[in-house]
Design a protein around this motif. Structure first.
Motif, mmCIF file in Angstrom:
data_model
loop_
_atom_site.group_PDB
_atom_site.id
_atom_site.type_symbol
_atom_site.label_atom_id
_atom_site.label_comp_id
_atom_site.label_asym_id
_atom_site.label_seq_id
_atom_site.Cartn_x
_atom_site.Cartn_y
_atom_site.Cartn_z
ATOM 1 N N VAL A 83 16.424 9.656 -4.813
ATOM 2 C CA VAL A 83 15.619 8.683 -5.559
ATOM 3 C C VAL A 83 15.700 7.346 -4.835
ATOM 4 N N THR A 84 14.532 6.736 -4.584
ATOM 5 C CA THR A 84 14.528 5.400 -3.980
ATOM 6 C C THR A 84 14.106 4.382 -5.033
ATOM 7 N N ALA A 85 14.864 3.298 -5.119
ATOM 8 C CA ALA A 85 14.706 2.319 -6.196
ATOM 9 C C ALA A 85 13.660 1.276 -5.859
ATOM 10 N N ASP A 86 12.793 1.000 -6.842
ATOM 11 C CA ASP A 86 11.821 -0.078 -6.723
ATOM 12 C C ASP A 86 12.350 -1.303 -7.464
ATOM 13 N N LEU A 87 11.596 -2.392 -7.384
ATOM 14 C CA LEU A 87 12.062 -3.681 -7.881
ATOM 15 C C LEU A 87 12.312 -3.694 -9.375
ATOM 16 N N ARG A 88 11.512 -2.958 -10.144
ATOM 17 C CA ARG A 88 11.577 -3.043 -11.602
ATOM 18 C C ARG A 88 12.453 -1.970 -12.235
ATOM 19 N N LEU A 89 13.265 -1.293 -11.442
ATOM 20 C CA LEU A 89 14.153 -0.272 -12.003
ATOM 21 C C LEU A 89 15.200 -0.889 -12.921
ATOM 22 N N ASN A 90 15.747 -2.055 -12.538
ATOM 23 C CA ASN A 90 16.734 -2.745 -13.368
ATOM 24 C C ASN A 90 16.973 -4.146 -12.823
ATOM 25 N N GLU A 91 17.852 -4.856 -13.488
ATOM 26 C CA GLU A 91 18.275 -6.192 -13.047
ATOM 27 C C GLU A 91 19.752 -6.094 -12.676
ATOM 28 N N ASN B 36 21.185 -5.540 0.883
ATOM 29 C CA ASN B 36 19.750 -5.414 0.710
ATOM 30 C C ASN B 36 19.411 -5.384 -0.779
ATOM 31 N N PRO B 37 18.505 -6.241 -1.264
ATOM 32 C CA PRO B 37 18.232 -6.330 -2.706
ATOM 33 C C PRO B 37 17.850 -5.009 -3.360
ATOM 34 N N PHE B 38 17.075 -4.171 -2.684
ATOM 35 C CA PHE B 38 16.701 -2.884 -3.274
ATOM 36 C C PHE B 38 17.913 -1.952 -3.389
ATOM 37 N N ASP B 39 18.856 -2.061 -2.440
ATOM 38 C CA ASP B 39 20.080 -1.262 -2.528
ATOM 39 C C ASP B 39 20.966 -1.764 -3.664
ATOM 40 N N GLU B 40 20.932 -3.065 -3.899
ATOM 41 C CA GLU B 40 21.684 -3.632 -5.019
ATOM 42 C C GLU B 40 21.186 -3.048 -6.344
ATOM 43 N N ILE B 41 19.876 -2.868 -6.450
ATOM 44 C CA ILE B 41 19.287 -2.244 -7.636
ATOM 45 C C ILE B 41 19.762 -0.794 -7.748
ATOM 46 N N ALA B 42 19.854 -0.107 -6.608
ATOM 47 C CA ALA B 42 20.318 1.278 -6.607
ATOM 48 C C ALA B 42 21.768 1.375 -7.073
ATOM 49 N N ASN C 287 29.071 16.191 -1.190
ATOM 50 C CA ASN C 287 28.388 17.093 -2.119
ATOM 51 C C ASN C 287 27.960 16.390 -3.415
ATOM 52 N N PRO C 288 27.187 15.309 -3.324
ATOM 53 C CA PRO C 288 26.725 14.619 -4.539
ATOM 54 C C PRO C 288 25.571 15.366 -5.197
ATOM 55 N N ASN C 289 25.337 15.061 -6.468
ATOM 56 C CA ASN C 289 24.195 15.640 -7.181
ATOM 57 C C ASN C 289 22.955 14.766 -7.056
ATOM 58 N N LEU C 290 23.182 13.486 -6.729
ATOM 59 C CA LEU C 290 22.079 12.525 -6.678
ATOM 60 C C LEU C 290 22.375 11.471 -5.626
ATOM 61 N N VAL C 291 21.358 11.123 -4.843
ATOM 62 C CA VAL C 291 21.453 10.011 -3.891
ATOM 63 C C VAL C 291 20.425 8.966 -4.308
ATOM 64 N N ILE C 292 20.897 7.752 -4.597
ATOM 65 C CA ILE C 292 19.999 6.651 -4.952
ATOM 66 C C ILE C 292 20.126 5.572 -3.883
ATOM 67 N N LEU C 293 19.010 5.152 -3.337
ATOM 68 C CA LEU C 293 19.014 4.078 -2.348
ATOM 69 C C LEU C 293 17.769 3.222 -2.532
ATOM 70 N N GLY C 294 17.780 2.043 -1.947
ATOM 71 C CA GLY C 294 16.623 1.170 -2.035
ATOM 72 C C GLY C 294 15.412 1.778 -1.341
ATOM 73 N N LYS C 295 14.226 1.458 -1.836
ATOM 74 C CA LYS C 295 13.012 2.048 -1.244
ATOM 75 C C LYS C 295 12.804 1.583 0.192
ATOM 76 N N GLN C 296 13.325 0.386 0.533
ATOM 77 C CA GLN C 296 13.195 -0.143 1.884
ATOM 78 C C GLN C 296 14.188 -1.273 2.060
ATOM 79 N N ALA C 297 14.444 -1.635 3.299
ATOM 80 C CA ALA C 297 15.300 -2.779 3.599
ATOM 81 C C ALA C 297 14.416 -3.970 3.952
ATOM 82 N N ILE C 298 14.843 -5.157 3.554
ATOM 83 C CA ILE C 298 13.989 -6.331 3.736
ATOM 84 C C ILE C 298 13.989 -6.847 5.170
ATOM 85 N N ASP C 299 14.816 -6.255 6.051
ATOM 86 C CA ASP C 299 14.797 -6.730 7.437
ATOM 87 C C ASP C 299 13.707 -6.044 8.260
#
Length: 249
Positions: free
Chosen positions: A174-182, A36-42, A109-121
């Motif tokens: 934290v959920t990642a949006d499109l402009r977080l990184n490339e 999922n592209p947003f997860d790739e950003i994460a 026991n992580p300190n941070l969970v980062i995932l995409g804001k949504q899945a494109i399916d």
């Protein structure tokens, strides 16, 4: 600091979606699948945190069929240290995903969970928020910028009115949006190294979670095709057609 990154295997965004003839779902036969592209950003953001010395381990986790190992190997090739696959056959709803991720968080026991804001399916945009509620953790959704500290994280969020800057206490979601990184492309040497990185396989039973769907899909249909436009003589004619024919005013 440990960062957990959930990733999802979806139909590649370049593929034209086809609905099955019987209307029971999307045709996945011989269709290219990818992360999922947003997860790739994460994943990219988590790896950058590790490269900056703000994280010491990045763990990727996916919930899906055995083929999702390919998605996890992509995350490992991008820089994740190890991966966890929770094998599930068939579709799984966001609440079940959040419950399984809660179990993974309890183990890792992580300190941070980062995932995409949504899945494109399914475009549900629910998992991150549900996971935050189940854990009782802070959340920062639609992140376009992340500045991680020792006990807090400053996040710039993309909202309808523009940008919103907030600070949340760790641990957080934290959920990642499109402009977080490339996201980077995985190099061939890293792809080869990823094959040797640890990948653990689990099942929902390991976490005591039932993944039976609560919703039933009645029918899936393709959207109606776009009709040809028309020209109008003037504003009066336009308003009349919007009222009488389109019924929008």
């Amino acid at each position: 600091m440990k960062v957990l990154v959930p990733v999802k295997r979806v139909v590649d965004y370049n593929v034209k979606i086809r609905v099955k003839a019987d209307g029971t779902g999307v045709d996945l036969a011989n269709v290219k699948m990818s992360m999922n592209p947003f997860d790739e950003i994460a994943v990219e953001e988590a790896v950058r945190l590790k490269e900056a010395g703000k994280a010491n381990e990045v763990v990727a986790v996916s919930i899906g069929p055995a083929q999702a190992q390919e998605t996890l190997r992509t995350a490992l090739a991008m820089g994740a240290d190890r991966a966890i696959l929770i094998t599930v056959d068939g579709p799984i709803e966001p609440l079940s995903v959040a419950k399984l991720l809660k179990g993974v968080v309890a183990d890792e026991n992580p300190n941070l969970v980062i995932l995409g804001k949504q899945a494109i399916d399914d475009d549900a945009n629910q998992t991150g928020q549900m996971l935050s509620a189940l854990l009782g953790w802070s959340q920062a959704t639609f992140a376009s910028e992340l500045d991680l500290g020792d006990t807090t994280a400053k996040v710039t969020r993309e909202v309808d009115g523009g940008l919103q800057a907030i600070e949340v206490t760790l641990p957080a979601i934290v959920t990642a949006d499109l402009r977080l990184n490339e996201p980077r492309y995985a190099s061939l040497p890293n792809i080869m190294k990823a094959k040797k990185k640890p990948l653990e396989t689990r099942t929902p039973d390991d976490f005591g979670v039932t993944v039976s769907p609560r919703l039933r899909v009645i029918r899936v249909e393709e959207p109606a095709g776009r009709t040809a436009g028309i020209k109008v003589a003037g504003v009066t004619d336009l308003i009349e057609k919007l009222k009488a024919e389109a019924g929008v005013i």
